[in-house]
Design a protein around this motif. Structure first.
Motif, PDB file in Angstrom:
ATOM      1  N   ASP A   1     -20.980-102.148  92.440  1.00 42.76           N
ATOM      2  CA  ASP A   1     -20.301-101.767  91.195  1.00 42.76           C
ATOM      3  C   ASP A   1     -20.514-100.293  90.882  1.00 42.76           C
ATOM      4  O   ASP A   1     -19.572 -99.573  90.517  1.00 42.76           O
ATOM      5  N   GLU A   2     -21.755 -99.824  91.028  1.00 39.19           N
ATOM      6  CA  GLU A   2     -22.029 -98.421  90.746  1.00 39.19           C
ATOM      7  C   GLU A   2     -21.366 -97.520  91.790  1.00 39.19           C
ATOM      8  O   GLU A   2     -20.846 -96.455  91.462  1.00 39.19           O
ATOM      9  N   ALA A   3     -21.365 -97.953  93.049  1.00 40.94           N
ATOM     10  CA  ALA A   3     -20.738 -97.152  94.099  1.00 40.94           C
ATOM     11  C   ALA A   3     -19.241 -96.999  93.829  1.00 40.94           C
ATOM     12  O   ALA A   3     -18.677 -95.907  93.997  1.00 40.94           O
ATOM     13  N   LEU A   4     -18.585 -98.085  93.423  1.00 40.85           N
ATOM     14  CA  LEU A   4     -17.161 -98.008  93.108  1.00 40.85           C
ATOM     15  C   LEU A   4     -16.935 -97.121  91.895  1.00 40.85           C
ATOM     16  O   LEU A   4     -15.981 -96.329  91.865  1.00 40.85           O
ATOM     17  N   ALA A   5     -17.803 -97.213  90.893  1.00 42.11           N
ATOM     18  CA  ALA A   5     -17.684 -96.352  89.712  1.00 42.11           C
ATOM     19  C   ALA A   5     -17.842 -94.885  90.093  1.00 42.11           C
ATOM     20  O   ALA A   5     -17.127 -94.012  89.574  1.00 42.11           O
ATOM     21  N   ARG A   6     -18.781 -94.582  91.013  1.00 41.14           N
ATOM     22  CA  ARG A   6     -18.963 -93.203  91.466  1.00 41.14           C
ATOM     23  C   ARG A   6     -17.716 -92.702  92.191  1.00 41.14           C
ATOM     24  O   ARG A   6     -17.298 -91.546  92.015  1.00 41.14           O
ATOM     25  N   LEU A   7     -17.134 -93.563  93.028  1.00 39.36           N
ATOM     26  CA  LEU A   7     -15.917 -93.191  93.753  1.00 39.36           C
ATOM     27  C   LEU A   7     -14.784 -92.891  92.783  1.00 39.36           C
ATOM     28  O   LEU A   7     -14.091 -91.872  92.895  1.00 39.36           O
ATOM     29  N   ARG A   8     -14.589 -93.766  91.815  1.00 41.05           N
ATOM     30  CA  ARG A   8     -13.522 -93.553  90.833  1.00 41.05           C
ATOM     31  C   ARG A   8     -13.779 -92.305  90.006  1.00 41.05           C
ATOM     32  O   ARG A   8     -12.864 -91.526  89.724  1.00 41.05           O
ATOM     33  N   GLY A   9     -15.031 -92.109  89.592  1.00 41.90           N
ATOM     34  CA  GLY A   9     -15.355 -90.937  88.781  1.00 41.90           C
ATOM     35  C   GLY A   9     -15.113 -89.645  89.543  1.00 41.90           C
ATOM     36  O   GLY A   9     -14.574 -88.677  88.992  1.00 41.90           O
ATOM     37  N   ALA A  10     -15.507 -89.618  90.817  1.00 44.01           N
ATOM     38  CA  ALA A  10     -15.292 -88.418  91.628  1.00 44.01           C
ATOM     39  C   ALA A  10     -13.812 -88.152  91.811  1.00 44.01           C
ATOM     40  O   ALA A  10     -13.359 -86.997  91.772  1.00 44.01           O
ATOM     41  N   ALA A  11     -13.032 -89.213  91.994  1.00 41.74           N
ATOM     42  CA  ALA A  11     -11.588 -89.048  92.170  1.00 41.74           C
ATOM     43  C   ALA A  11     -10.965 -88.453  90.915  1.00 41.74           C
ATOM     44  O   ALA A  11     -10.190 -87.489  90.981  1.00 41.74           O
ATOM     45  N   PHE A  12     -11.301 -89.005  89.760  1.00 40.61           N
ATOM     46  CA  PHE A  12     -10.692 -88.513  88.521  1.00 40.61           C
ATOM     47  C   PHE A  12     -11.137 -87.092  88.221  1.00 40.61           C
ATOM     48  O   PHE A  12     -10.330 -86.259  87.804  1.00 40.61           O
ATOM     49  N   ALA A  13     -12.425 -86.808  88.442  1.00 42.94           N
ATOM     50  CA  ALA A  13     -12.932 -85.468  88.163  1.00 42.94           C
ATOM     51  C   ALA A  13     -12.250 -84.417  89.025  1.00 42.94           C
ATOM     52  O   ALA A  13     -12.069 -83.269  88.602  1.00 42.94           O
TER      53      ALA A  13
END
Length: 235
Positions: free
Chosen positions: A200-212
């Motif tokens: 869950d955290e890994a997916l959140a990091r991936l999404r956050g990096a993409a949006f940023a």
């Protein structure tokens, strides 16, 4: 595409997917909407774009997948229609502030998401986009539900990827969709190993990096797999 900078658009290869793609275009003709897209839902609730009527609909489907938030994500999770009639202000804008910002920046003011599947299993959503605020009348909502039902039937008829007939009730992915889906999940596995965190955290990091970075989750996943991007605890 940076947040607020929409010069970059997703590739057009997701615009057509046979009958579902044609149904998206039919929705635009029959309903007071300017775009439509369809996404399938994977086992983790991550929407994977199947088709779209135009670039803007394709882009907003990718935005919701990247953020993990938005009307289509909620409709897929609940199995119920989500009718967001005004993303410019009020409750809808407050419910999904980041998605609302991205949608209104490209001229979309309302999104209506209809679940695909049965009363017990939701396999994805049909998403309808309007450039002006507003809802769907009773007859229009009935038409949208009918289109979602026809699209569900069409999805069940698409050739599956491989022979996944193990009787576990899982819906097989249509041919050609698994590459992007698998890339995201493989990247999540690599991020888990790099950071020592759960999925869950890994997916959140991936999404956050993409949006940023103003990119899609699919784009960043590809960079992770090709070793162009490595996560550390400061990401």
């Amino acid at each position: 595409m940076l947040p607020g900078d929409h010069s970059r658009r997703p590739p057009d290869d997701g615009h057509d997917a046979g009958v579902p793609g044609r149904l998206c275009r039919v929705a635009v003709r029959l309903l007071p909407v300017t775009g439509a897209s369809a996404s399938l839902r994977d086992g983790d609730g991550l929407p994977v774009r199947l088709c779209a009527s135009n670039d803007r609909a394709s882009y907003l489907a990718e935005v919701q997948a990247t953020l993990g938030d938005g009307p289509c994500v909620l409709a897929a999770a609940t199995g119920a229609p989500v009718l967001a009639g005004d993303l410019r202000s009020g409750a809808d804008a407050e419910r999904w502030p980041l998605f609302a910002q991205e949608a209104t920046a490209v001229g979309v003011s309302a999104v209506h998401a209809l679940p695909l599947g049965s009363d017990t299993v939701c396999v994805g959503t049909l998403d309808l986009y309007r450039d002006t605020p507003g809802g769907l009348t009773g007859p229009e909502l009935n038409t949208a539900r009918l289109l979602a039902g026809v699209m569900t039937t069409a999805l069940m008829a698409l050739p599956p990827e491989g022979e996944d007939d193990d009787g576990d009730g899982e819906v097989a992915w249509p041919s050609g969709l698994t590459d992007d889906h698998d890339e995201v999940h493989q990247a999540v596995g690599m991020i888990m190993a790099q950071l020592g965190v759960g999925s869950d955290e890994a997916l959140a990091r991936l999404r956050g990096a993409a949006f940023a970075r103003g990119r899609t989750a699919r784009d960043v996943a590809h960079d992770v797999l090709t070793h162009r991007h490595r996560f550390d605890r400061d990401d």
